[in-house]
Design a protein around this motif. Structure first.
Motif, PDB file in Angstrom:
ATOM      1  N   THR A  90      99.162  30.248  67.999  1.00  0.00           N
ATOM      2  CA  THR A  90      99.699  29.708  66.746  1.00  0.00           C
ATOM      3  C   THR A  90     100.265  28.315  66.955  1.00  0.00           C
ATOM      4  O   THR A  90     100.092  27.435  66.101  1.00  0.00           O
ATOM      5  N   LEU A  91     100.942  28.081  68.076  1.00  0.00           N
ATOM      6  CA  LEU A  91     101.440  26.739  68.361  1.00  0.00           C
ATOM      7  C   LEU A  91     100.288  25.735  68.372  1.00  0.00           C
ATOM      8  O   LEU A  91     100.407  24.633  67.810  1.00  0.00           O
ATOM      9  N   ALA A  92      99.176  26.104  68.979  1.00  0.00           N
ATOM     10  CA  ALA A  92      98.007  25.215  69.033  1.00  0.00           C
ATOM     11  C   ALA A  92      97.458  24.946  67.627  1.00  0.00           C
ATOM     12  O   ALA A  92      97.121  23.808  67.294  1.00  0.00           O
ATOM     13  N   LYS A  93      97.384  25.981  66.816  1.00  0.00           N
ATOM     14  CA  LYS A  93      96.902  25.798  65.440  1.00  0.00           C
ATOM     15  C   LYS A  93      97.815  24.863  64.660  1.00  0.00           C
ATOM     16  O   LYS A  93      97.343  23.937  63.983  1.00  0.00           O
ATOM     17  N   LEU A  94      99.121  25.100  64.727  1.00  0.00           N
ATOM     18  CA  LEU A  94     100.069  24.282  63.979  1.00  0.00           C
ATOM     19  C   LEU A  94     100.050  22.831  64.464  1.00  0.00           C
ATOM     20  O   LEU A  94     100.113  21.902  63.663  1.00  0.00           O
ATOM     21  N   ALA A  95      99.947  22.633  65.773  1.00  0.00           N
ATOM     22  CA  ALA A  95      99.953  21.281  66.339  1.00  0.00           C
ATOM     23  C   ALA A  95      98.715  20.489  65.957  1.00  0.00           C
ATOM     24  O   ALA A  95      98.747  19.260  65.913  1.00  0.00           O
ATOM     25  N   ASN A  96      97.638  21.201  65.667  1.00  0.00           N
ATOM     26  CA  ASN A  96      96.375  20.523  65.383  1.00  0.00           C
ATOM     27  C   ASN A  96      95.945  20.609  63.924  1.00  0.00           C
ATOM     28  O   ASN A  96      94.813  20.267  63.595  1.00  0.00           O
ATOM     29  N   GLY A  97      96.840  21.061  63.062  1.00  0.00           N
ATOM     30  CA  GLY A  97      96.568  21.045  61.628  1.00  0.00           C
ATOM     31  C   GLY A  97      95.531  22.030  61.155  1.00  0.00           C
ATOM     32  O   GLY A  97      94.930  21.832  60.101  1.00  0.00           O
ATOM     33  N   LEU A  98      95.305  23.099  61.900  1.00  0.00           N
ATOM     34  CA  LEU A  98      94.357  24.118  61.451  1.00  0.00           C
ATOM     35  C   LEU A  98      95.006  24.962  60.358  1.00  0.00           C
ATOM     36  O   LEU A  98      96.226  25.084  60.302  1.00  0.00           O
ATOM     37  N   ALA A  99      94.181  25.539  59.524  1.00  0.00           N
ATOM     38  CA  ALA A  99      94.692  26.363  58.420  1.00  0.00           C
ATOM     39  C   ALA A  99      93.740  27.523  58.160  1.00  0.00           C
ATOM     40  O   ALA A  99      93.267  27.720  57.046  1.00  0.00           O
ATOM     41  N   ALA A 131      98.892  22.194  78.118  1.00  0.00           N
ATOM     42  CA  ALA A 131      98.369  22.229  76.738  1.00  0.00           C
ATOM     43  C   ALA A 131      99.448  22.733  75.780  1.00  0.00           C
ATOM     44  O   ALA A 131      99.645  22.157  74.703  1.00  0.00           O
ATOM     45  N   THR A 132     100.158  23.787  76.170  1.00  0.00           N
ATOM     46  CA  THR A 132     101.234  24.312  75.322  1.00  0.00           C
ATOM     47  C   THR A 132     102.364  23.301  75.215  1.00  0.00           C
ATOM     48  O   THR A 132     102.895  23.067  74.115  1.00  0.00           O
ATOM     49  N   GLN A 133     102.737  22.696  76.328  1.00  0.00           N
ATOM     50  CA  GLN A 133     103.809  21.701  76.291  1.00  0.00           C
ATOM     51  C   GLN A 133     103.416  20.502  75.422  1.00  0.00           C
ATOM     52  O   GLN A 133     104.242  19.965  74.676  1.00  0.00           O
ATOM     53  N   ASN A 134     102.153  20.100  75.492  1.00  0.00           N
ATOM     54  CA  ASN A 134     101.658  19.025  74.637  1.00  0.00           C
ATOM     55  C   ASN A 134     101.738  19.435  73.162  1.00  0.00           C
ATOM     56  O   ASN A 134     102.131  18.628  72.308  1.00  0.00           O
ATOM     57  N   ASN A 135     101.383  20.675  72.869  1.00  0.00           N
ATOM     58  CA  ASN A 135     101.464  21.162  71.485  1.00  0.00           C
ATOM     59  C   ASN A 135     102.904  21.173  70.989  1.00  0.00           C
ATOM     60  O   ASN A 135     103.177  20.817  69.840  1.00  0.00           O
ATOM     61  N   LEU A 136     103.834  21.570  71.844  1.00  0.00           N
ATOM     62  CA  LEU A 136     105.246  21.568  71.454  1.00  0.00           C
ATOM     63  C   LEU A 136     105.742  20.139  71.202  1.00  0.00           C
ATOM     64  O   LEU A 136     106.500  19.896  70.257  1.00  0.00           O
ATOM     65  N   GLU A 137     105.287  19.189  72.008  1.00  0.00           N
ATOM     66  CA  GLU A 137     105.649  17.782  71.793  1.00  0.00           C
ATOM     67  C   GLU A 137     105.090  17.275  70.464  1.00  0.00           C
ATOM     68  O   GLU A 137     105.771  16.563  69.717  1.00  0.00           O
ATOM     69  N   LYS A 138     103.843  17.635  70.169  1.00  0.00           N
ATOM     70  CA  LYS A 138     103.243  17.249  68.885  1.00  0.00           C
ATOM     71  C   LYS A 138     104.022  17.856  67.722  1.00  0.00           C
ATOM     72  O   LYS A 138     104.316  17.177  66.739  1.00  0.00           O
ATOM     73  N   LEU A 139     104.372  19.121  67.862  1.00  0.00           N
ATOM     74  CA  LEU A 139     105.111  19.792  66.797  1.00  0.00           C
ATOM     75  C   LEU A 139     106.475  19.148  66.580  1.00  0.00           C
ATOM     76  O   LEU A 139     106.933  19.037  65.437  1.00  0.00           O
TER      77      LEU A 139
END
Length: 181
Positions: A90-99, A131-139
Motif C-alpha cells: 500500500t505504501l508503494a501504491k500511495l507513493a506512486n499515485g496508483l488507484a 524501495a520502502t524507505q524511498n516510498n516513505l520519503e515520497k509520501l
C-alpha cells in the motif's frame, strides 16, 4: 468530532485496527473503514462494521448508490485519513499515485490539506528496504506523516523495526493532528 477514514491493509497487525476503530469511536469520531482485499484475509469486515457502526468499504468497483461515486464521496467527507496498518504494498501504491483499490483511490481523491497519517507494519527487512524507505520519503513530500513502527519480536520470528506503533501512540498522533487543523 471528526470524520476519520481508516484504511486497513494486509498485515498481520490488521487485527489491532479493530481496537483502534473501537477507541476512535469511543472518543466520538465517525470512523469509515476501508479494507484492502489482503486485509480481509487477516480480519473480517464485519468486525469493523460492528465497532464503527458504518458500512466497511472493500471494493472500488462496487457502487451501492447510483447517485454517487463512493471513493470521491468518502474523500470529500474525510477530516483525517489514517492508514493503519500500512503494508509495503500500500505504501508503494500511495507513493506512486496508483488507484486500483478502495484505499488507494480514496487517498488519491482526498482534497488538498486533508491530514494523512500512515502507520507502517511489516517485516524489518521489508521496512528497511531502500524501495520502502524511498516510498516513505515520497509520501512525506505528499504531506503524509509517518507514525513510526516499533522495534519488537515480529510475527515472522524476526526481531527488529516493523511492528505497528502502539494504539495509544496512534491515538495521540490522531488527536494532535486534529487539533492542528
Amino acid at each position: 468530532m471528526a470524520n476519520i477514514t481508516l484504511a486497513v491493509t494486509g498485515s498481520i497487525s490488521a487485527y489491532k485496527a479493530a481496537d483502534l476503530t473501537s477507541q476512535l469511536t469511543k472518543l466520538g469520531h465517525n470512523v469509515t473503514v476501508l479494507m484492502t482485499r489482503s486485509a480481509t484475509e487477516f480480519i473480517a469486515p464485519l468486525t469493523f462494521q460492528a465497532l464503527s457502526k458504518n458500512i466497511v468499504h472493500l471494493d472500488i468497483m462496487v457502487e451501492e448508490d447510483p447517485t454517487s461515486i463512493k471513493h470521491i464521496d468518502i474523500a470529500k467527507t474525510t477530516d483525517l485519513f489514517l492508514v493503519a496498518p500500512a503494508s509495503a504494498n500500500t505504501l508503494a501504491k500511495l507513493a506512486n499515485g496508483l488507484a486500483d483499490d478502495i484505499v488507494s483511490a480514496v487517498a488519491l481523491a482526498l482534497p488538498i490539506g486533508v491530514p494523512k497519517l500512515i502507520a507502517p507494519a511489516m517485516n524489518t527487512n521489508m521496512y528497511l528496504n531502500p524501495a520502502t524507505q524511498n516510498n516513505l520519503e515520497k509520501l512525506a513530500r505528499y504531506d503524509y506523516q509517518e507514525i513510526k513502527p516499533r522495534e519488537a519480536l515480529l510475527a515472522c520470528g524476526d526481531f527488529g523495526t516493523g511492528a505497528l506503533a502502539e494504539i495509544d501512540a496512534i491515538l495521540e498522533k490522531v488527536s494532535k493532528t486534529l487539533h492542528e487543523v
